[in-house]
Design an enzyme around this catalytic site. Structure first.
Site, PDB file in Angstrom:
ATOM      1  NE  ARG A 315      -3.623  -1.822   2.861  1.00 13.64           N
ATOM      2  CZ  ARG A 315      -4.894  -1.683   3.229  1.00 13.64           C
ATOM      3  NH1 ARG A 315      -5.384  -0.488   3.479  1.00 13.64           N
ATOM      4  NH2 ARG A 315      -5.672  -2.725   3.384  1.00 13.64           N
ATOM      5  CB  CYS A 316       0.831   4.573  -1.420  1.00 10.25           C
ATOM      6  SG  CYS A 316      -0.865   4.990  -1.315  1.00 10.25           S
TER       7      CYS A 316
END
Ligand code: UN1
Length: 551
Positions: A315-316
């Site tokens: 995930r960012c």
């Protein structure tokens, strides 16, 4: 036009126009011939070239062949979006919102299938795919009613018999480029507000999630979206994605919205900047999570473990630097490692309860291993992790046949310092770099010491520490006694520093990114009245009381 979806056209998304290709998929699932969607019509690449999408948990499972779009295809999509703009932008915003609401309702209806497809195509666990699809649904339901707002203001004039107004106007044709890790939520974060504001879009699907993107685009059309409002082109970043960005220089694009790496985001920002075209850039992160001595340690361990290794760290908002106060460091690390060593990994379609599945694709695996090498070269101490999982090299918690997919061990590095490259740079995958902090000020300093500023978190039960962290951290998002991930669909999402250009996704704030303010004045007096010059001046009267005598 009737925007409500009738039972007849609610055909299952995967049955619409998709020919099944010959295949030897071991799971018996179809390999399909995939298409672009340009002006509502299915289209192949102009030179018939294709690329494949494969299941990263079962590489012999091919989901389909998709057009490797050419510049001509991207230009066709842009022309369709341009042609659709006048009538779409003139469609009443509440009607646009109604179509968006239909999209949300259709996604609810198809949710189980879409979730399984997302898991098949990018390997996320079913639970997480369901979260990503739900985020897309939430976005539709939120913006359905924004279509009934999209408020402007009435503003008082400084002149009599004159009215002032503000209106939100659409920008025009938006180029949408998203990563494959949230292949339902993130493109919806972008396109739903874009079309709600009256824009039209060319959507370059992520190269590792073309079938899911196709299904979503079909659902959007089934919901009543007119042809040409959203046009889908498949391809690779250096191909179709680059052609879309190149088209900014050719005056064919009015907005680019991009989620991906900081390096690519800066390139897009430069192209947009020199053309004065608006860009929304949602880029990398090296998200810090601080653990202070007053924290509930079990809760902090749970949050840090999930933030680092959930979604295989892809995930960012995943945890990058775990910053632990020296007074709780040993106890934290010992308990944290028990969880890491018991991590359950495998194909979620066949194993219930796995924390994470494969990497999103082979490409992400290659980049991750480069990141692990960076940790080694930085001089950090590895206390857990052995690269790629194989049948001869697998952790106890791995389920299945490792040779079938692209799986990675969880990795933990300690003795990390802020000078190290592995402290400074994002590594997209299951790894956490742990730093020891001497006190709160040191922890806050470390949390601010990377070039990024997307998400951040602190575990503490001291209210003043939480306050000081919240006010001292430079980041777009902060969790207090929570992990770095898990933004909700109606709060502003985005970062500062190397994590973006300050634009936001989601909630009412994203509307700024897809509309411009139009100020209108309506002169009713029947004569020319000059602002500033013909305004009545009110003189200040001479004071009757000497206030200084009262003090
Ligand atoms: C992303 O990784 O690009 O906050 C999006 C989160 C999710 C979205 C992540 N709701 O982790």
């Amino acid at each position: 036009m009737n925007h409500l979806v009738s039972e007849q056209n609610m055909t299952h998304v995967l049955e619409v126009g998709l020919e099944e290709l010959e295949n030897d998929n071991p799971n018996g699932l179809p390999k399909v011939k995939g298409y672009n969607i340009i002006n509502g019509k299915l289209a192949l690449a102009s030179d018939n070239s294709t690329f494949e999408s494969r299941n990263p948990a079962l590489l012999s499972d091919c989901l389909g062949e998709f057009p490797l779009s050419t510049k001509e295809d991207v230009d066709d999509a842009l022309a369709a979006a341009r042609a659709a703009f006048p009538s779409w932008s003139a469609t009443p915003a509440p009607t646009r919102g109604q179509i968006i609401g239909n999209m949300g309702r259709l996604l609810m209806k198809y949710k189980d299938d879409v979730v399984r497809l997302e898991t098949r195509e990018i390997g996320k666990t079913l639970k997480e795919s369901a979260g990503s699809v739900q985020e897309a649904i939430d976005t539709c339901l939120f913006f359905q009613s924004e279509g009934r707002r999209l408020y402007g203001q009435t503003v008082n004039s400084e002149l009599p018999d004159k009215e002032l107004f503000t209106y939100r106007r659409p920008l025009g044709v938006c180029g949408i480029i998203n990563a494959c890790n949230f292949p339902a939520a993130v493109p919806f974060w972008k396109m739903i507000p874009a079309i709600m504001c009256g824009n039209t879009c060319v959507w370059k699907s992520p190269q590792d999630a073309p079938l899911l993107s196709f299904a979503l685009a079909r659902i959007m059309h089934e919901a009543g979206l007119p042809d040409g409002v959203i046009n889908l082109v498949h391809g690779k970043g250096s191909g179709a994605g680059q052609y879309l960005v190149d088209a900014v220089d050719e005056g064919k694009v009015d907005k680019i919205s991009f989620t991906g790496s900081t390096a690519v985001g800066k390139m897009i920002g430069e192209v947009c900047g020199r053309n004065l075209v608006s860009a929304s850039l949602e880029l990398g992160g090296k998200n810090p999570l601080v653990v202070m001595p007053s924290a509930n340690l079990e809760n902090a361990i749970e949050g840090a473990y999930w933030a680092a290794f959930g979604t295989a760290g892809q995930r960012c908002t995943s945890l990058g630097n775990l910053i632990v106060h020296k007074d709780v460091y040993d106890e934290f690390l010992e308990k944290f490692m028990v969880k890491v060593e018991n991590t359950s990994i495998g194909d979620s379609l066949h194993n219930e309860g796995v924390l994470y599945g494969p990497m999103l694709s082979e490409k992400y695996a290659v980049d991750f291993l480069t990141g692990i090498q960076m940790c080694e070269d930085s001089g950090a101490t590895k206390i857990y992790g052995r690269g790629r999982i194989s049948n001869d090299n697998k952790p106890d918690g791995f389920h299945g046949d490792a040779s079938e997919g692209v799986y990675m061990w969880p990795h933990v590095y300690v003795d990390v310092t802020e000078e190290m490259e592995c402290f400074q740079e994002e590594i997209f995958g299951p790894v956490v770099t742990i730093v020891k902090a001497n006190d709160f000020d040191h922890a806050l300093h470390l949390a601010n010491a990377s070039p990024y500023g997307l998400s951040s978190a602190i575990y503490t039960n001291e209210r003043l520490e939480a306050y000081r962290f919240k006010t001292g951290i430079k980041a777009g998002m902060t969790g207090i006694n929570n992990s770095t991930t898990g933004a909700e669909a109606h709060l502003p999402f985005g970062g500062v520093k190397g994590s973006g250009n300050g634009t936001r996704e989601s909630g009412i704030w994203v509307i700024e990114a897809y509309s411009y303010w139009h100020a209108v004045n309506d002169e009713l007096s029947g004569k020319l009245q000059l602002a500033q010059m013909d305004v009545d001046e009110i003189e200040i009267e001479e004071a009757e009381v000497d206030y200084s005598s009262l003090a």
